[in-house]
Design a protein around this motif. Structure first.
Motif, PDB file in Angstrom:
ATOM      1  N   THR A   1       0.866  -1.228  -0.048  1.00 61.42           N
ATOM      2  CA  THR A   1      -0.019  -0.035  -0.134  1.00 61.42           C
ATOM      3  C   THR A   1       1.026   1.139   0.035  1.00 61.42           C
ATOM      4  N   VAL A   2       0.573   2.136  -0.891  1.00 63.74           N
ATOM      5  CA  VAL A   2       1.324   3.389  -1.063  1.00 63.74           C
ATOM      6  C   VAL A   2       0.887   4.640  -0.516  1.00 63.74           C
ATOM      7  N   ARG A   3       1.314   5.574   0.159  1.00 71.21           N
ATOM      8  CA  ARG A   3       0.911   6.674   0.698  1.00 71.21           C
ATOM      9  C   ARG A   3       0.177   7.600  -0.372  1.00 71.21           C
ATOM     10  N   PRO A   4      -0.984   8.088   0.106  1.00 70.00           N
ATOM     11  CA  PRO A   4      -1.441   9.080  -1.006  1.00 70.00           C
ATOM     12  C   PRO A   4      -0.476  10.500  -1.210  1.00 70.00           C
ATOM     13  N   ASN A   5      -0.697  10.784  -2.391  1.00 68.16           N
ATOM     14  CA  ASN A   5       0.343  12.197  -2.926  1.00 68.16           C
ATOM     15  C   ASN A   5       1.580  11.880  -2.717  1.00 68.16           C
ATOM     16  N   THR A   6       2.185  10.497  -2.814  1.00 64.59           N
ATOM     17  CA  THR A   6       3.545  10.351  -2.541  1.00 64.59           C
ATOM     18  C   THR A   6       4.144  10.463  -4.131  1.00 64.59           C
ATOM     19  N   PHE A   7       3.107  10.304  -5.172  1.00 62.76           N
ATOM     20  CA  PHE A   7       3.799  10.431  -6.517  1.00 62.76           C
ATOM     21  C   PHE A   7       2.281  11.237  -7.342  1.00 62.76           C
TER      22      PHE A   7
ATOM     23  N   VAL B   1      -3.075  26.295   1.300  1.00 59.48           N
ATOM     24  CA  VAL B   1      -2.204  27.039   2.589  1.00 59.48           C
ATOM     25  C   VAL B   1      -2.319  26.016   3.828  1.00 59.48           C
ATOM     26  N   VAL B   2      -1.156  25.413   4.329  1.00 61.61           N
ATOM     27  CA  VAL B   2      -1.393  25.030   5.535  1.00 61.61           C
ATOM     28  C   VAL B   2      -0.398  25.697   6.827  1.00 61.61           C
ATOM     29  N   ILE B   3      -1.044  25.986   7.894  1.00 61.28           N
ATOM     30  CA  ILE B   3      -0.417  26.384   9.302  1.00 61.28           C
ATOM     31  C   ILE B   3      -0.351  25.151   9.896  1.00 61.28           C
ATOM     32  N   ALA B   4       0.823  24.970  10.348  1.00 66.04           N
ATOM     33  CA  ALA B   4       1.231  23.670  11.009  1.00 66.04           C
ATOM     34  C   ALA B   4       1.760  23.944  12.278  1.00 66.04           C
ATOM     35  N   LEU B   5       1.155  23.307  13.592  1.00 64.71           N
ATOM     36  CA  LEU B   5       1.896  23.606  14.779  1.00 64.71           C
ATOM     37  C   LEU B   5       2.389  22.391  15.224  1.00 64.71           C
ATOM     38  N   GLY B   6       3.583  22.611  15.958  1.00 63.15           N
ATOM     39  CA  GLY B   6       4.017  21.494  16.692  1.00 63.15           C
ATOM     40  C   GLY B   6       4.060  21.739  18.251  1.00 63.15           C
ATOM     41  N   ARG B   7       4.604  20.641  19.031  1.00 70.43           N
ATOM     42  CA  ARG B   7       4.814  20.844  20.349  1.00 70.43           C
ATOM     43  C   ARG B   7       5.457  22.269  20.703  1.00 70.43           C
ATOM     44  N   GLY B   8       6.447  22.628  20.210  1.00 72.62           N
ATOM     45  CA  GLY B   8       6.924  24.122  20.365  1.00 72.62           C
ATOM     46  C   GLY B   8       6.034  25.342  20.266  1.00 72.62           C
TER      47      GLY B   8
ATOM     48  N   LEU C   1       0.606  16.573   2.375  1.00 67.59           N
ATOM     49  CA  LEU C   1       0.513  17.774   1.862  1.00 67.59           C
ATOM     50  C   LEU C   1       0.762  17.951   0.798  1.00 67.59           C
ATOM     51  N   SER C   2      -0.174  18.771  -0.206  1.00 63.06           N
ATOM     52  CA  SER C   2       0.117  19.098  -1.283  1.00 63.06           C
ATOM     53  C   SER C   2       0.106  20.699  -1.702  1.00 63.06           C
ATOM     54  N   ALA C   3       0.234  21.447  -0.597  1.00 61.48           N
ATOM     55  CA  ALA C   3       0.142  22.793  -0.469  1.00 61.48           C
ATOM     56  C   ALA C   3       0.938  23.622  -1.215  1.00 61.48           C
ATOM     57  N   ASP C   4       0.460  24.883  -1.747  1.00 60.07           N
ATOM     58  CA  ASP C   4       1.294  25.755  -2.184  1.00 60.07           C
ATOM     59  C   ASP C   4       2.314  26.477  -1.212  1.00 60.07           C
ATOM     60  N   LEU C   5       1.894  26.823   0.012  1.00 57.08           N
ATOM     61  CA  LEU C   5       2.340  27.247   1.191  1.00 57.08           C
ATOM     62  C   LEU C   5       2.218  26.718   2.551  1.00 57.08           C
ATOM     63  N   LEU C   6       3.356  26.325   3.120  1.00 61.14           N
ATOM     64  CA  LEU C   6       3.081  25.672   4.340  1.00 61.14           C
ATOM     65  C   LEU C   6       3.955  26.294   5.414  1.00 61.14           C
ATOM     66  N   ILE C   7       3.449  26.993   6.344  1.00 66.04           N
ATOM     67  CA  ILE C   7       3.933  27.315   7.617  1.00 66.04           C
ATOM     68  C   ILE C   7       4.149  26.720   8.737  1.00 66.04           C
TER      69      ILE C   7
ATOM     70  N   THR D   1       8.122  14.999   8.260  1.00 67.62           N
ATOM     71  CA  THR D   1       8.565  15.512   7.016  1.00 67.62           C
ATOM     72  C   THR D   1       8.233  14.895   5.774  1.00 67.62           C
ATOM     73  N   VAL D   2       8.204  13.503   5.933  1.00 71.73           N
ATOM     74  CA  VAL D   2       7.485  12.633   4.792  1.00 71.73           C
ATOM     75  C   VAL D   2       6.277  13.355   4.392  1.00 71.73           C
ATOM     76  N   GLY D   3       5.567  13.894   5.173  1.00 69.37           N
ATOM     77  CA  GLY D   3       4.404  14.464   5.014  1.00 69.37           C
ATOM     78  C   GLY D   3       4.151  15.738   4.137  1.00 69.37           C
ATOM     79  N   ILE D   4       5.536  16.333   4.142  1.00 61.28           N
ATOM     80  CA  ILE D   4       5.436  17.692   3.619  1.00 61.28           C
ATOM     81  C   ILE D   4       6.228  17.713   2.249  1.00 61.28           C
ATOM     82  N   LYS D   5       6.687  16.699   1.933  1.00 61.90           N
ATOM     83  CA  LYS D   5       7.887  16.796   0.704  1.00 61.90           C
ATOM     84  C   LYS D   5       7.139  17.511  -0.629  1.00 61.90           C
ATOM     85  N   ASN D   6       5.956  17.328  -0.517  1.00 62.48           N
ATOM     86  CA  ASN D   6       5.199  17.834  -1.804  1.00 62.48           C
ATOM     87  C   ASN D   6       4.693  19.179  -1.746  1.00 62.48           C
ATOM     88  N   ALA D   7       5.008  19.773  -0.562  1.00 58.97           N
ATOM     89  CA  ALA D   7       4.431  21.209  -0.357  1.00 58.97           C
ATOM     90  C   ALA D   7       5.533  22.146  -1.289  1.00 58.97           C
TER      91      ALA D   7
END
Lengths: 372, 321, 257
Positions: free
Chosen positions: B156-162, B207-214, B260-266, B277-283
């Motif tokens: 099984t292959v992750r969506p949006n990988t290709f 556009v995606v605004i991503a929040l982490g622990r920090g 993600l396939s976003a044009d802009l990721l913050i 980071t595997v989830g953002i490589k196509n941003a």
């Protein structure tokens, strides 16, 4: 590793998880609001924390005092008030276990997993000097009739069952158990203290409260010994709470001095900071060693009153000093309500007074040394 | 008996073709090296997915038609696929790592008694072995997995990988596959509610605004939501924040969450573990804010701001029109 | 109801590193904990038991150290645990693991419901639940976000696909894999911790199960890991923005357009 150690380790792990999720996030709110938020005590009860030390035969978990004390240390890192509320309960349970008769224990202890128990000694006429006790217990047939006023009770108003240090008609000291639902029992005023804001410290007023003979804890004349024993048990746990407070100060100081920079240098690389952090860390270890020795002596049947007094005496002074050093590291932020260190000072300060003042600790420690 | 074909499962829910299936057809063609690419499609008589699938140029479409596929259970889908793959086993069988793909593929795997790699991030051939690349243990570890002896080689292959690519003038043979729809008496789909706003998926947000622990604080969450609304985007989080009350698994970016396939990721207060980071490589454009100048996230970023998240968010709110 | 919950132990940290010399994962010194998603499955099982009566049995395959996680699950309230443990099971991939667990479930006998966490946080991706379901010929609901017992032998569960929400009804016995959103796992309690040491953990080896030895462990695993490595990163050209937030944002906005 022994099964006891495995069990204690699981308890501590579980306590840490509960503290991180349920208590630590409310620490600042509890201080600001001066009370526990609705539902928090219920959560503590539902999670079975009131029964940590209660023997299995009464529906408790039956952990030993070492485990219970360590649990309170971890809870105090998240919120010192809740740790003190549990301390007041645990030390009271200990007196039932040691001095309670079978009938009394079977009647009351099963409810101790749901209801908070408290121990009351102090009266308006002064301190914890038992000689000045004015509360009277008068024998009438098979009952005792108790009249008096007790103040400064940890969990006073919150607890439902109270051990009351009283004088009998022939001036003997004795401890009786009263229930808040008994006729003649009234709650008095809650103190407006500057620290440990979650813990209600309050008054009960007893006006001819009638209890059966079985409500006598220990024997007539044993009252002072039970009081001393309750003090020693409480002081071990307070040492644990103070260790937790010092640890909280330490963690706050460490994370702040890693993030905060003076020019380009993180604070922790500065010698002035290092001196303070080292002092706080050493204080934590010392208090921990003292209370653990007290708890260990208790469960192995060795004397522990003196080391318990040391844990509280040393622990309270050094926790106040440690929190003050953490405040200095945080500078202006430390002096604000935005960070916990200022309330840690107020919290720790309570324990230079409660369960006997520092002066009383020093008196007892000295007497013990002289007697050796 | 084996054949040397690469089969791709085409997932259809409602009447919508899962884009990952089309992405996999394109990928299969790129690595085929002479092998035939076959799309296998369980569908109803109304769907007629062949017209769309054809545009991506598989060599053949195996169409399994039955109106009961409208509300088929995992058991029924796996059973139908087993009937068409068991006798003449393909070299490889690719599934989208969607909820459905991840539910059917292992059932089919157990029927076929072959290997399956879940949630792969890359696939390529070494001779006849399909090398399946997947991350493991969160941070910092990738592994290559093969299935040497059993066929088909399932993955099984992750969506949006290709990326899916249409091709012109494809010569696609369309075959009605022979099978029988076996109704499963022990399971039943009793209701299906389409998720109306399918654009509200992080995977597709512009556009995606991503929040982490920090960056986790009430203040920052509010600011991020306001900013996302202003930019017509969405708020996402790294895995640790899915444990917080404000967020759920649906908000997660990275392994086990959105690609993600976003044009802009913050990225705000995100350190940049591999599982994220595997989830953002196509941003397309990535801006990262972190207090730690050595945070690994900056290696994946077009713009780096070393400093306080709240200060940066406030400045953005003030300056973005 | 007899409910079995599949439990996996995972490393406490999610940053397992590779030993550069041996190219193996460095796992020593890392505490094992119960897979967090499995706690949701245990919670679901306990709620169903509280509602319908019966027992909750934890099942795991792995080394002796996995008793830590089984103990944790029993401290939440599960009644007993089975650990399938032997060198013969070592190196199992998802198919061999699913086969072994299915055989253990058969050995437990008369199981009504098997619950799994949606996936483990370390390696596998939720394959084991459906494999077990297939091998036992049980119906399944995967990624359930609600689970309710509709009648004595029917469960209805909701699951969210990418473009639709389905209500799936299955007849017991069945397999259900659950999402984190299903519930909030209860805390262990001090009393349950004590009691967990009095509850039984049964250990089974391959000889206690009616199994085909060629289907377990490494030899029963069709997949092989050929390489474990740290991914190489393509470093981007990164523009570092000025320290002042206002200046930083102006520069960013001017360069983005």
């Amino acid at each position: 590793m022994s099964i006891t150690n495995d069990q204690n380790q699981m308890l501590i792990q579980m306590i840490k998880e509960f503290t991180t999720n349920e208590l630590a996030p409310l620490d600042m709110t509890i201080d600001a609001n001066g009370d526990y938020p609705d539902g928090l005590l219920q959560k503590v009860i539902d999670t079975g924390l009131l029964g940590i030390t209660l023997p299995r035969e009464y529906g408790g978990a039956g952990f030993d005092y070492v485990a219970a004390a360590e649990a309170l240390e971890k809870i105090a890192v998240g919120n010192a008030s809740m740790a003190v509320t549990l301390e007041g309960h645990f030390k009271t349970i200990e007196q039932f276990i040691k001095y309670g008769n079978k009938e009394l224990n079977e009647k009351y202890l099963p409810s101790a997993v749901k209801r908070i128990f408290a121990f009351s000694m102090t009266e308006p006429s002064g301190g914890s000097n038992p000689k000045g006790i004015a509360t009277r217990a008068i024998k009438q047939g098979h009952n005792w009739v108790i009249t008096g006023d007790k103040i400064m009770i940890t969990n006073g108003g919150l607890a439902e069952v109270y051990c009351v240090l009283s004088k009998t008609q022939d001036d003997q000291m004795a401890v009786f158990v009263v229930d808040k639902d008994m006729p003649g029992f009234k709650f008095g005023k809650r103190e407006d203290f500057i620290g440990l804001k979650g813990v209600p410290v309050g008054e009960i007023v007893l006006n001819h409260v009638v209890v059966p003979e079985s409500h006598l804890l220990g024997t007539i004349g044993e009252g002072l010994e039970i009081g001393d024993n309750a003090h020693a048990d409480a002081r071990v746990l307070m040492g644990a709470v103070l260790t937790g407070i010092t640890d909280h100060a330490l963690q706050t100081a460490v994370s702040y001095s890693k993030e905060r920079k003076a020019l380009d240098t993180p604070l922790y690389q500065l010698q002035v900071t290092q001196e303070k952090i080292a002092d706080i860390a050493i204080a934590k270890q010392n208090t921990q060693a003292l209370y653990q020795k007290g708890a260990q002596n208790k469960i192995t049947g060795r004397p522990y009153a003196e080391v318990a007094a040391m844990a509280k005496s040393y622990g309270s002074r050094s926790a106040v000093a440690a929190s003050d050093k953490a405040l200095q590291i945080l500078g202006g932020y430390g002096y604000s309500h935005e960070y916990p260190v200022e309330h840690l000072i107020r919290d720790a300060r309570a324990m230079e007074l409660a369960e006997g003042t520092i002066e009383k600790m020093n008196f007892e420690i000295t007497n013990a040394e002289i007697a050796k | 008996m084996d054949n040397n074909e690469i089969w791709v499962y085409v997932e259809i829910t409602g009447s919508k073709i899962e884009p990952t299936s089309l992405q996999l057809i394109t990928k299969a063609k790129q690595i085929a090296d002479g092998r035939k690419v076959v799309a296998v499609v369980p569908e109803t008589s109304k769907t007629q997915a062949e017209t769309i699938i054809k545009e991506y140029g598989p060599d053949r479409i195996e169409s399994l038609v039955d109106d009961q596929f409208d509300e088929a259970t995992d058991e029924e889908l796996a059973d139908a696929l087993f009937q068409v793959t068991d006798q003449n086993r393909p070299n490889s069988l690719l599934f989208p790592a969607t909820i459905l793909g991840r539910s059917i593929a292992p059932r089919l795997q157990a029927k076929l008694q072959t290997g399956l790699t879940g949630d792969s991030l890359d696939i390529y051939y070494e001779n006849d072995l399909l090398v399946q690349v997947k991350p493991t243990y969160g941070d910092n570890v990738m592994c290559d997995i093969v299935c040497p002896d059993k066929r088909p080689q399932m993955v099984t292959v992750r969506p949006n990988t290709f990326r899916a690519k249409k091709v012109n003038n494809s010569q696609t043979e369309i075959v009605q596959a022979e099978f029988t729809f076996h109704k499963n008496k022990n399971s039943k789909i009793i209701a299906t509610d389409p998720i109306i706003n399918s654009s509200s998926k992080l995977d597709d947000a512009k556009v995606v605004i991503a929040l982490g622990r920090g960056a986790y604080s009430e203040k920052n969450i509010k600011l991020a939501q306001k900013l996302a609304a202003k930019l017509g985007g969405m708020v996402g989080v790294s895995r640790p924040l899915t444990d917080e009350a404000e967020f759920s698994h649906d908000d997660q970016i990275g392994i086990g969450g959105a690609s993600l396939s976003a044009d802009l990721l913050i990225n705000l207060g995100i350190s940049g573990a591999v599982q994220y980071t595997v989830g953002i490589k196509n941003a397309k454009k990535i801006v990262s804010v972190n207090i730690d100048k050595d945070a690994p996230i900056f290696d994946d970023s077009d713009f780096a701001y070393v400093g306080d998240v709240t200060d940066f968010l406030n400045a953005l709110m003030n300056q973005v029109k | 109801m007899k409910i079995v919950v599949g439990v996996k132990q995972v490393p406490e940290t999610d940053s397992v590193k590779i030993d550069p010399k041996t190219n193996n994962l460095v796992r020593s010194g890392i505490q094992g904990i119960i897979n967090p998603f499995d706690k949701n499955a245990i919670e679901a099982a306990l709620q169903l038991r509280d509602q319908a009566g019966g027992e909750v049995i934890l099942l795991s395959m792995g080394p002796d150290s996995y008793t830590t996680s089984l103990r944790d699950g029993m401290a939440m309230g599960a009644d007993s645990a089975v650990l399938v443990s032997s060198r013969a099971f070592g190196g199992a991939d998802t198919l061999a693991t699913g086969y072994t667990l299915a055989k253990a479930i058969e050995a437990i006998g008369d199981v009504d419901l098997v619950l799994f966490g949606r996936q483990s946080v370390d390696a596998d991706t939720g394959q084991v639940g459906p494999i077990v379901a297939e091998l036992l010929n049980f119906p399944q609901v995967t990624f359930a976000e609600t689970v309710s017992l509709e009648s004595e032998n029917t469960i209805v569960a909701k699951r969210q696909l990418d473009s639709a929400v389905q209500d799936v009804q299955v007849t017991l016995p069945a397999v259900v894999t659950v999402r984190k959103e299903l519930n909030t796992p209860r805390y262990e309690t001090p009393l349950n911790i004590k009691e967990s040491f009095e509850k039984q953990i049964t250990t089974w080896t391959e000889n206690d199960l009616n199994i085909d030895f060629s289907k377990i462990g490494q030899s029963g695993s069709p997949t092989k890991v050929t390489k474990v490595y740290e991914p190489t990163k393509e470093l981007k050209q990164t523009t570092v923005l000025p320290v002042d937030p206002t200046e930083a944002v102006s520069e960013l906005l001017s360069k983005l357009d």
